[in-house]
Design a protein around this motif. Structure first.
Motif, PDB file in Angstrom:
ATOM      1  N   TYR A   1      -0.574   1.252  11.534  1.00  0.00           N
ATOM      2  CA  TYR A   1      -1.101   0.438  10.437  1.00  0.00           C
ATOM      3  C   TYR A   1      -2.176  -0.519  10.959  1.00  0.00           C
ATOM      4  O   TYR A   1      -3.250  -0.644  10.360  1.00  0.00           O
ATOM      5  N   GLN A   2      -1.897  -1.163  12.065  1.00  0.00           N
ATOM      6  CA  GLN A   2      -2.860  -2.112  12.636  1.00  0.00           C
ATOM      7  C   GLN A   2      -4.146  -1.415  13.071  1.00  0.00           C
ATOM      8  O   GLN A   2      -5.235  -1.943  12.886  1.00  0.00           O
ATOM      9  N   SER A   3      -3.999  -0.234  13.646  1.00  0.00           N
ATOM     10  CA  SER A   3      -5.195   0.466  14.133  1.00  0.00           C
ATOM     11  C   SER A   3      -6.026   1.045  12.987  1.00  0.00           C
ATOM     12  O   SER A   3      -7.238   1.195  13.117  1.00  0.00           O
ATOM     13  N   GLU A   4      -5.397   1.362  11.870  1.00  0.00           N
ATOM     14  CA  GLU A   4      -6.103   1.955  10.725  1.00  0.00           C
ATOM     15  C   GLU A   4      -6.421   0.932   9.637  1.00  0.00           C
ATOM     16  O   GLU A   4      -6.972   1.290   8.591  1.00  0.00           O
ATOM     17  N   LEU A   5      -6.103  -0.304   9.867  1.00  0.00           N
ATOM     18  CA  LEU A   5      -6.216  -1.354   8.854  1.00  0.00           C
ATOM     19  C   LEU A   5      -7.636  -1.492   8.293  1.00  0.00           C
ATOM     20  O   LEU A   5      -7.815  -1.638   7.083  1.00  0.00           O
ATOM     21  N   VAL A   6      -8.633  -1.409   9.133  1.00  0.00           N
ATOM     22  CA  VAL A   6     -10.014  -1.620   8.685  1.00  0.00           C
ATOM     23  C   VAL A   6     -10.529  -0.488   7.785  1.00  0.00           C
ATOM     24  O   VAL A   6     -11.461  -0.681   7.014  1.00  0.00           O
ATOM     25  N   PHE A   7      -9.901   0.671   7.862  1.00  0.00           N
ATOM     26  CA  PHE A   7     -10.339   1.823   7.065  1.00  0.00           C
ATOM     27  C   PHE A   7      -9.569   1.971   5.754  1.00  0.00           C
ATOM     28  O   PHE A   7      -9.860   2.868   4.975  1.00  0.00           O
TER      29      PHE A   7
ATOM     30  N   GLU B   1      -4.780  -0.805  -1.839  1.00  0.00           N
ATOM     31  CA  GLU B   1      -3.613  -0.028  -2.290  1.00  0.00           C
ATOM     32  C   GLU B   1      -2.942   0.676  -1.102  1.00  0.00           C
ATOM     33  O   GLU B   1      -1.715   0.717  -1.000  1.00  0.00           O
ATOM     34  N   GLN B   2      -3.766   1.235  -0.221  1.00  0.00           N
ATOM     35  CA  GLN B   2      -3.228   1.911   0.964  1.00  0.00           C
ATOM     36  C   GLN B   2      -2.520   0.910   1.879  1.00  0.00           C
ATOM     37  O   GLN B   2      -1.476   1.217   2.451  1.00  0.00           O
ATOM     38  N   LYS B   3      -3.097  -0.285   2.009  1.00  0.00           N
ATOM     39  CA  LYS B   3      -2.475  -1.326   2.828  1.00  0.00           C
ATOM     40  C   LYS B   3      -1.096  -1.680   2.289  1.00  0.00           C
ATOM     41  O   LYS B   3      -0.123  -1.751   3.044  1.00  0.00           O
TER      42      LYS B   3
END
Length: 171
Positions: free
Chosen positions: A70-76, A80-82
């Motif tokens: 989650y942390q590594s993909e957070l910026v993308f 809603e996904q977050k």
């Protein structure tokens, strides 16, 4: 004068009654250490506990992996996904906590298993101590292992080996 004489007689009589009581000691740690069923039950509990601990650790590791991803993909991610990922992480952490409570909680499976395995052993030892006490006329039997108040006791009043003999294990 009669009251004084009566009190004196009662005092002397109570001294003889107190002196006539018989006491014995047992060392429960020694008995349990030399009682094979206890060792087997303890080993079974340890194996079960380790297996359950591995399950809990695996659930925690899965939740931790979800969080790192989650942390590594957070910026993308979109908002809603977050939120969806956060809910997934919280659910995984809750599942790990629930599993830990189920196994290791105050009335968890480990507690219940310990009760089921140890209670018959404790009852068997208690009954052996009770029979010896009744046969030999002991009014009280103290546990040397759990009593911090016993500073010295004669080895002659320790009936731990007799208890083991009664249970079928001589030392």
């Amino acid at each position: 004068m009669k009251k004084f004489l009566l009190l004196l007689i009662l005092g002397i009589g109570s001294t003889f009654v107190a002196a006539a009581q018989k006491y014995a000691l047992v060392d429960m740690e020694y008995i349990l250490k030399n009682y094979p069923q206890y060792e087997m039950a303890n080993e079974q509990l340890n194996q079960l506990s380790q297996r359950w601990q591995r399950e809990v650790e695996a659930k925690n590791a899965a939740a931790e992996t979800l969080y790192k991803n989650y942390q590594s993909e957070l910026v993308f991610m979109t908002d809603e996904q977050k939120k969806a990922k956060e809910l997934e992480i919280v659910a995984a952490e809750k599942a790990a906590t629930d599993l830990k409570y189920k196994y290791f909680g105050p009335e968890g499976e480990l507690y219940n298993k310990r009760q089921n395995l140890m209670e018959p052993i404790q009852n068997e030892i208690y009954n052996a101590i009770k029979k010896i006490a009744e046969e030999k006329g002991y009014q009280t039997v103290f546990d040397r292992a759990s009593s911090a108040n016993i500073i010295y006791a004669s080895p002659r009043i320790d009936i731990s080996n007799e208890v083991l003999n009664r249970l079928g294990y001589s030392k």
